[in-house]
Design an enzyme around this catalytic site. Structure first.
Site, mmCIF file in Angstrom:
data_model
loop_
_atom_site.group_PDB
_atom_site.id
_atom_site.type_symbol
_atom_site.label_atom_id
_atom_site.label_comp_id
_atom_site.label_asym_id
_atom_site.label_seq_id
_atom_site.Cartn_x
_atom_site.Cartn_y
_atom_site.Cartn_z
ATOM 1 C CD GLU A 29 14.601 10.364 -21.955
ATOM 2 O OE1 GLU A 29 14.521 9.128 -22.109
ATOM 3 O OE2 GLU A 29 14.098 10.966 -20.986
ATOM 4 C CD GLU A 60 12.207 10.336 -18.530
ATOM 5 O OE1 GLU A 60 12.688 10.773 -17.456
ATOM 6 O OE2 GLU A 60 12.734 9.419 -19.172
ATOM 7 C CG PHE A 83 9.409 2.289 -23.912
ATOM 8 C CD1 PHE A 83 8.998 1.109 -24.531
ATOM 9 C CD2 PHE A 83 10.679 2.767 -24.172
ATOM 10 C CE1 PHE A 83 9.849 0.431 -25.396
ATOM 11 C CE2 PHE A 83 11.537 2.090 -25.038
ATOM 12 C CZ PHE A 83 11.118 0.919 -25.653
ATOM 13 C CG ASP A 85 6.178 0.966 -19.783
ATOM 14 O OD1 ASP A 85 5.668 -0.046 -19.287
ATOM 15 O OD2 ASP A 85 6.286 1.133 -21.021
ATOM 16 C CG PHE A 86 10.120 5.579 -19.924
ATOM 17 C CD1 PHE A 86 10.138 4.339 -19.304
ATOM 18 C CD2 PHE A 86 10.943 5.769 -21.026
ATOM 19 C CE1 PHE A 86 10.947 3.309 -19.774
ATOM 20 C CE2 PHE A 86 11.753 4.750 -21.498
ATOM 21 C CZ PHE A 86 11.759 3.523 -20.870
ATOM 22 C CG HIS A 129 11.042 -1.053 -21.180
ATOM 23 N ND1 HIS A 129 11.565 -1.308 -19.926
ATOM 24 C CD2 HIS A 129 11.815 -0.065 -21.701
ATOM 25 C CE1 HIS A 129 12.606 -0.520 -19.716
ATOM 26 N NE2 HIS A 129 12.787 0.245 -20.781
#
Lengths: 323, 320
Positions: A29, A60, A83, A85-86, A129
């Protein structure tokens, strides 16, 4: 040596590898027109075109899946998940596909892909994040996980990761973006699985990775003034782990403090502590200490976040408790 | 459809080969000879065969947990498949895969997959690589009606569409996501309508009619190879058995089951072949007999093959 920032090292290493090997491409992205949120891919779209610097939808699972399929066909994808987290939304592609395909297929295939992602609190980005989830990826046979603390290590490790024939989680830290450092010129590869002794010492081993290495180094300087000479090891590679370097250091110091930014419970420090207890018990003169985040999500308020992130003082206190 | 005799008989032979392979696997499983899970493809043979008849060895497929049919239709070696089901060292994956992860990269089988819907994004990546390398090829992603509700389905269709990649998405709508009927797991009846959301042409065909499947796939493959992007084909079908061997199938209506068994794609195609004078019953019987012999030989090969060595557990985790 060239002076450059952590971000510049990320960008320049990708550029060099893309120039060297036409099979290397980047997908993720905002990697193209925008050049990524912090400029990690700035200018690469212009230089290599949209075929090799692919702006993707916010998908993702499809990004990692695309990488797995492309890698199985012989390409060398660099997949950007901004990140860590993703990573939670594309875990199947990492856990059940990228990491396992080679094994499940009896070695028929190589999956040479790199997932570039960032960990870390400290910029007020709050609970989704700011996490340090690198331990997740150490629980996946087939996956390698590396973390770079300096611009030079970025170059050496990212080059190695891109050239590796296996999937590699490449862990960056967002608070290091502007960190400047000397970076070797020309071809520079740090073998994955080699720790780096960032400060030599004799009294205690402080072990860490990523941004925490810098706090450990600062703590070591303060401790030196009080007569404690600490050795600081940056493991750089979580899997594979340079056990030899750690055990050799303990042979000198007899004391181990493991520092990481992730929450303590089930953090990778636990794995290292268990390894040392098993293979280095006789080397120890004191219990193994861990310094890590409390078992809470990362808070937003700067006051709370500062309390949450491991501080130099906490490292110093942990070291002193061993003497 | 204007296919020559050889091609028509080849479609028939491949369908029979899948059926006989599956029936033999079932017999072995029920006889305690096989471990793990087996998801049988019986009843859906026309789809794998009709689609793969349009592919060459450099074209690729990604498959599912119900993958034996796709692998046979794509040209997979039944000796190595049977050995893999037996967990033998001579199996496709040296005994590390079992039924659910069989692959043969040399002939474009990128792999069956134990995770529902996982093959679709991988297929998109394979197609990306094909275009990257300027190959004139296509990849087919097989998946079921259940997978059409996963995020990976939607992400993959959108990604393939926006990157204009040579993928043919083939949905085998057997009307159940494991035990859950289609009417319970989604409100649409034709999954092909979901192509519209991604500007991908969607088509629904009778998945028990091998020639209808062949024709739809031929169009989609040619479209992809001409650079016109992905397609979605929904093939309506029915699995004769349960989700896996041992599934008591409390969710199936016996009347529906009867109706679909009457539409069995193999006798149906045999009837066509005879009526259109492509073959006599005796010729078709001879094909079946020859297939049965090959399956028996595969079982013999598997059962006389060596087991993996215990230390093989450690190999193939990482590429050196």
């Amino acid at each position: 040596m060239a002076k450059m920032s952590y971000i510049e090292a990320i960008k320049e290493t990708q550029r060099a590898e893309m120039q060297r090997d036409p099979n290397v491409f980047i997908a993720g992205e905002d990697v193209g027109v925008m050049g990524s949120a912090f400029g990690q891919t700035a200018g690469l779209l212009k230089e290599f075109g949209p075929q090799r610097v692919v702006d993707t939808p916010i998908s993702e699972s499809a990004i990692i899946g695309l990488g797995v399929g492309a890698a199985a066909m012989g390409l060398r994808p660099i997949l950007v998940i901004d990140f860590i987290d993703f990573m939670a939304v594309c875990m199947d592609e990492v856990l059940n596909q990228a990491s396992k395909l080679r094994y499940m297929l009896g070695g028929q295939v190589k999956i040479p892909l790199v997932i570039r992602t960032q960990i870390g609190a400290g910029i007020g980005a709050a609970a989704q994040h700011s996490q340090s989830l690198e331990a997740f990826f150490t629980h996946m046979p087939g996956m390698k996980t590396v973390a770079a603390a300096t611009p030079a290590d970025i170059k050496g490790l990212l080059t190695a990761a891109i050239r590796d024939d296996n999937p590699v989680m490449f862990i960056e830290h967002k608070t290091l973006a502007r960190l400047e450092g000397d970076v070797p010129e020309g071809d520079y590869v740090i073998p994955i699985g080699k720790a780096d002794i960032k400060r030599k010492g004799s009294d205690v081993t402080i072990l860490s990775w990523s941004a925490m290495v810098h706090k450990c180094l600062a703590a070591a300087e303060s401790l030196a003034q009080e007569g404690i000479n600490a050795e600081v090891i940056d493991i750089r590679s979580l899997v594979p782990l340079d056990k030899e370097c750690i055990l050799n250091s303990l042979g000198k110091t007899g004391r181990l403090v493991i520092v990481h930014e992730a929450v303590e419970t089930s953090g990778y420090g636990a794995e290292i502590a268990a390894m040392v207890a098993d293979q280095g018990f006789d080397l120890l003169d004191a219990p193994i200490k861990r310094v890590a985040a409390p078992f809470t999500p990362v808070p937003f308020s700067p006051v709370l976040e500062k309390e949450w992130v491991v501080s130099e003082e906490k490292i110093i206190d942990a070291v002193k408790s061993l003497f | 459809m204007n296919l020559d005799r050889e091609k028509m008989l080849n479609l028939y032979e491949n369908m029979v080969k899948i059926r006989e392979f599956e029936e033999k696997a079932r017999e072995l499983m029920l006889g305690g000879k096989l471990a793990g899970f087996l998801h049988l493809y019986c009843g859906e043979e026309a789809i794998a065969v009709g689609v793969c008849a349009n592919l060459n060895d450099k074209d690729c497929i990604t498959s599912t947990h119900r993958g034996h049919g796709h692998i046979i239709a794509k040209g997979g070696n039944i000796d190595k498949m049977m050995a893999e089901l037996h967990g033998k060292a001579t199996g496709y994956c040296k005994g590390k895969s079992g039924s659910m992860h069989i692959a043969d990269l040399n002939i474009g089988i990128v792999g069956a997959n134990g995770i529902v819907g996982a093959g679709l994004p991988i297929a998109v990546g394979v197609a990306f690589a094909m275009r990257y390398k300027k190959m004139d090829n296509v990849v087919v992603a097989f998946f079921g009606d259940g997978a059409s509700n996963r995020g990976t389905f939607h992400e993959a269709l959108n990604m393939a569409s926006v990157l204009n990649l040579p993928v043919v998405f083939v949905c085998e709508n057997n009307h159940f996501g494991m035990s859950t009927p289609q009417s319970v797991h989604q409100k649409i009846k034709d999954i092909s309508v979901r192509g519209t959301a991604y500007d991908i042409p969607g088509k629904t065909v009778d998945g028990n009619d091998v020639l209808a499947v062949y024709e739809a796939a031929a169009q989609a493959v040619s479209r992809a190879k001409n650079g016109q992007g992905p397609s979605l084909i929904e093939c309506k079908t029915w699995r004769h058995y349960g989700h896996f061997i041992g599934d008591p199938e409390p969710y199936k209506d016996p009347e529906e089951q009867k109706k679909w068994l009457a539409r069995d794609p193999i006798p149906r195609f045999a009837k066509q072949l005879i009526e259109l004078n492509y073959a006599t019953q005796a010729e078709l019987d001879a094909i079946k007999d020859s297939v049965k012999e090959k399956i028996e030989a595969a079982v013999k090969y598997a059962q006389s093959s060596p087991d993996p060595l215990p230390e093989d557990v450690f190999s193939d985790v990482y590429a050196e």
